[in-house]
Enzyme design. Structure first.
Site, mmCIF file in Angstrom:
data_model
loop_
_atom_site.group_PDB
_atom_site.id
_atom_site.type_symbol
_atom_site.label_atom_id
_atom_site.label_comp_id
_atom_site.label_asym_id
_atom_site.label_seq_id
_atom_site.Cartn_x
_atom_site.Cartn_y
_atom_site.Cartn_z
ATOM 1 C CD GLU B 49 -3.160 1.063 0.667
ATOM 2 O OE1 GLU B 49 -2.804 -0.378 0.134
ATOM 3 O OE2 GLU B 49 -4.087 1.934 0.661
ATOM 4 C CG ASP B 60 -2.589 9.994 5.676
ATOM 5 O OD1 ASP B 60 -2.217 8.668 6.487
ATOM 6 O OD2 ASP B 60 -2.868 10.646 4.495
ATOM 7 C CE1 TYR B 174 -7.666 1.638 6.327
ATOM 8 C CE2 TYR B 174 -6.307 1.063 4.122
ATOM 9 C CZ TYR B 174 -6.875 1.353 5.922
ATOM 10 O OH TYR B 174 -5.311 2.020 6.680
#
Lengths: 394, 260
Positions: B49, B60, B174
């Protein structure tokens, strides 16, 4: 979600899947409350009794005489908290209470939105976390102290440019992890749907009052309405009431920083391209790859590389036009209003004053030029004095 | 749907959950970035990834944001990212997933972005800030170029939304392991993960890969026990970048936790 909050092609809800449930809940609560008489009675009561609405519309006789127009200021500097941010925050804190949220979080640039949120936290007995860039903490320290005095926790952000955009990133991160308990009090008309719509709704009281006051005082509408634009909430809040009055010119004023050609400015509408930032598709400052550029302005509240999507749409449609004022022009305007009229404006609306002085050149004495004075300048004294020192040395 | 799904193929071939390490493309700089990624491959990546560096990555954490900024300060352009991906593809045939923020896709043009991905042998793309509501802005380009669109889900995802995701997602799902950040007991995390994975399994046939905040072998073991088909490890690896030895050690340790 009921809609994607589009303003023409702009707006939308460009956030991670993980935030969709939180934003959907805010949208749902907002739609349920905005026309609810009980909610609006409570909002009105708080705005009137706690925050001090309506704010006055003050004529600047001396400056107006010099500029050759009828100059009036919408006095959001007199709102409790010292800036227009209080309108939005009280509305959203009421929403959060209705939703049963246990904590308020907010980002802040100039600190005004942080102070307003901290104040609302104290009023509503909700704990508050404020995310603020370390650079902004330094230049707006009095506001940090006020937040802490209200009992808020101020979390310094040391990532990136350490300003508003990084504070928004961090607040979104925190919200992603805590969306079930926390309510994110977004500070401006940018960000993902429903925030641009919701914040504009709570800020539209500025223009609604100003329009009525103008008609009452002068029996006519303003020729030109002018407000500063960072994210753009005080400007949208002012403009909305005049959108249908096609004869009224709407002018937004961005931060030209050290000059539009210098690359150091915050003028997303003048110099940016459409892109996706912080959840909205709108104009923003970016490089050819789409990396967001750092904005610059002497005023922390205008130091933002993006802008609310409704402004992008108003720009493209031509209903509003957007100009820019430099750091130096804003400082000069701040001193002018302070010395000539006895009002210390914040650096943000000082940009609007600076641009308005040029707009006034084409006006007649009877033409009303209405400027939204979005906040008071006490928080900016540090910046003002260091500018004066530098200027004296030059 | 892809004609075949490389993630599902790998999963069934190896007969255990996949170890999926993450790196930021261009970190610490375009020249050394391939070495970092090569280390992940050499230390047991069943799939990769790779994140494109972005100036403002709200999905993030601080470690990956720092790596993004390090890559950007070193002058990494999106063209460099695609060049590096091309090099990586020559090193390995494991599935290659991309994590990107929408503005980078938008500014390049969705069609060109997905075409460039296909040309570099990219298997899947997850646009971090493009929820279902906006998915149609990239899905036609993804389909045209046979790149699998990856979507996220969490404990907050409703059954209705799982169905909508299942209708458009490909490659893998995911699954965000848990949303709280600190101070959560391992057993509680495992239970939560199990719940999300079971909910996802009712609607989605794709491999379910767990990511977000997986740092320790115990968390990896928990994900495996909870029924994950893959474990994505991001910050824990990126924190060691560009120290190749430390990256290798982290990979070895966490991969061992999968194999058991």
């Amino acid at each position: 979600m009921k809609s994607l909050g589009r303003f023409g092609k702009y707006g939308g809800c460009y956030v991670t899947e993980l935030l969709i449930p939180a934003l959907t809940a805010v949208e749902e609560a907002f739609l349920a409350c905005k026309d609810d008489p009980a909610f609006n009675r409570e909002l009105h009561r708080l705005l009137q009794d706690f925050a001090g609405r309506p704010t006055p519309l003050t004529e600047m006789k001396r400056l107006g005489g010099q500029w050759g127009c009828t100059l009036v200021l919408k006095r959001e500097d007199l709102l409790h908290g010292g800036a227009h941010k209080t309108n939005n925050v009280i509305g959203q804190a009421l929403l959060a209470e209705r939703m049963g949220r246990k904590e308020l979080i907010a980002e802040t640039g100039a600190g005004q939105h942080g102070v307003a949120t901290a104040m609302a936290g104290a009023l509503f007995a909700l704990p508050v976390k404020i995310f603020m860039g370390a650079a902004d903490i330094k230049r707006q320290y009095p506001n940090v102290q006020r937040m802490e005095l209200f009992g808020a926790e101020v979390i310094p952000i040391t990532a990136g440019s350490q300003t508003l955009k990084d504070a928004i990133n961090e607040a979104m991160r925190y919200w992603t992890a805590h969306s079930k308990e926390a309510y994110y009090v977004f500070g401006t008309v940018a960000g993902p749907h429903p925030f641009p719509t919701l914040v504009a709704h709570f800020q539209s009281v500025i223009g609604t009052e100003a329009r009525a006051q103008c008609l009452e005082k002068f029996g006519r509408l303003p020729h030109t309405v002018c407000a500063c634009v960072g994210g753009g909430s005080n400007a949208i809040g002012t403009f909305r009431a005049f959108l249908a009055d096609s004869e009224v010119q709407l002018v937004g004023v961005e931060a030209a920083g050290e000059g539009l050609d210098s690359g150091k400015h915050g003028a997303a509408l003048n110099q940016g391209r459409p892109g996706s930032l912080h959840g909205a598709y709108s104009r923003c400052l970016q490089d050819e790859d789409g990396q967001i550029r750092e904005a610059h302005s002497i005023s922390a509240g205008l130091d933002y590389p993006g802008v609310g999507p409704e402004h992008s749409q108003l720009r493209d449609s031509g209903r509003a036009r957007y100009v820019a004022a430099t750091d130096d022009e804003a400082l000069a305007a701040l001193l002018l209003l302070t010395k000539q009229e006895g009002i210390i404006p914040a650096l943000e609306p000082a940009h609007a004053l600076a641009a308005a002085q040029k707009l006034a050149l084409s006006l007649a004495q009877n033409d009303i030029l209405l400027i939204t004075l979005s906040g008071r300048g006490d928080k900016d004294l540090g910046e003002v004095f260091s500018w004066l020192e530098n200027h004296a040395q030059k | 749907m892809l004609k075949n799904n490389p993630y599902a193929d790998v999963r069934s071939r190896i007969g255990r959950p996949m170890f999926i390490p993450f790196a930021v493309v261009g970190d610490p700089d375009p020249r050394r970035s391939p070495d970092v990624i090569r280390t992940l491959i050499e230390h047991g990546a069943d799939a990769l990834e790779l994140g494109f560096p972005f100036s403002d990555p709200p999905a993030d954490g601080p470690v990956i944001q720092q790596a993004d900024l390090r890559a950007l300060r070193a002058g990494t352009k999106i063209d460099d990212c695609f060049r590096i991906l091309g090099e990586v593809r020559k090193l390995t045939d494991v599935p290659l997933g991309i994590l990107v923020y929408y503005n980078l896709v938008l500014q390049r043009g969705a069609d060109r972005f997905y075409r460039d991905c296909a040309d570099c042998g990219v298997t899947s793309v997850l646009v971090a800030d493009l929820p279902l509501e906006h998915a149609q802005e990239v899905l036609p380009a993804a389909q045209r170029h046979n790149v699998a669109p990856v979507f996220m889900a969490s404990e907050l995802t409703s059954a209705e939304r799982f169905e909508q995701i299942a209708a458009v997602a490909d490659g893998y799902l995911y699954v965000v392991s848990y949303l709280g950040v600190t101070g959560v007991e391992n057993s509680a995390v495992e239970e939560k993960m199990g719940r999300v994975l079971r909910a996802a399994r009712q609607h989605v046939t794709l491999p379910l890969c767990v990511g977000f905040g997986i740092h320790t072998p115990r968390q990896v073991e928990a994900a495996v026990r909870a029924g994950a088909d893959g474990v994505i490890v991001g910050s824990r690896i990126v924190r060691e970048s560009p120290d190749l030895k430390k990256i290798a050690a982290v990979c070895d340790e966490l991969r061992a936790a999968i194999i058991g």
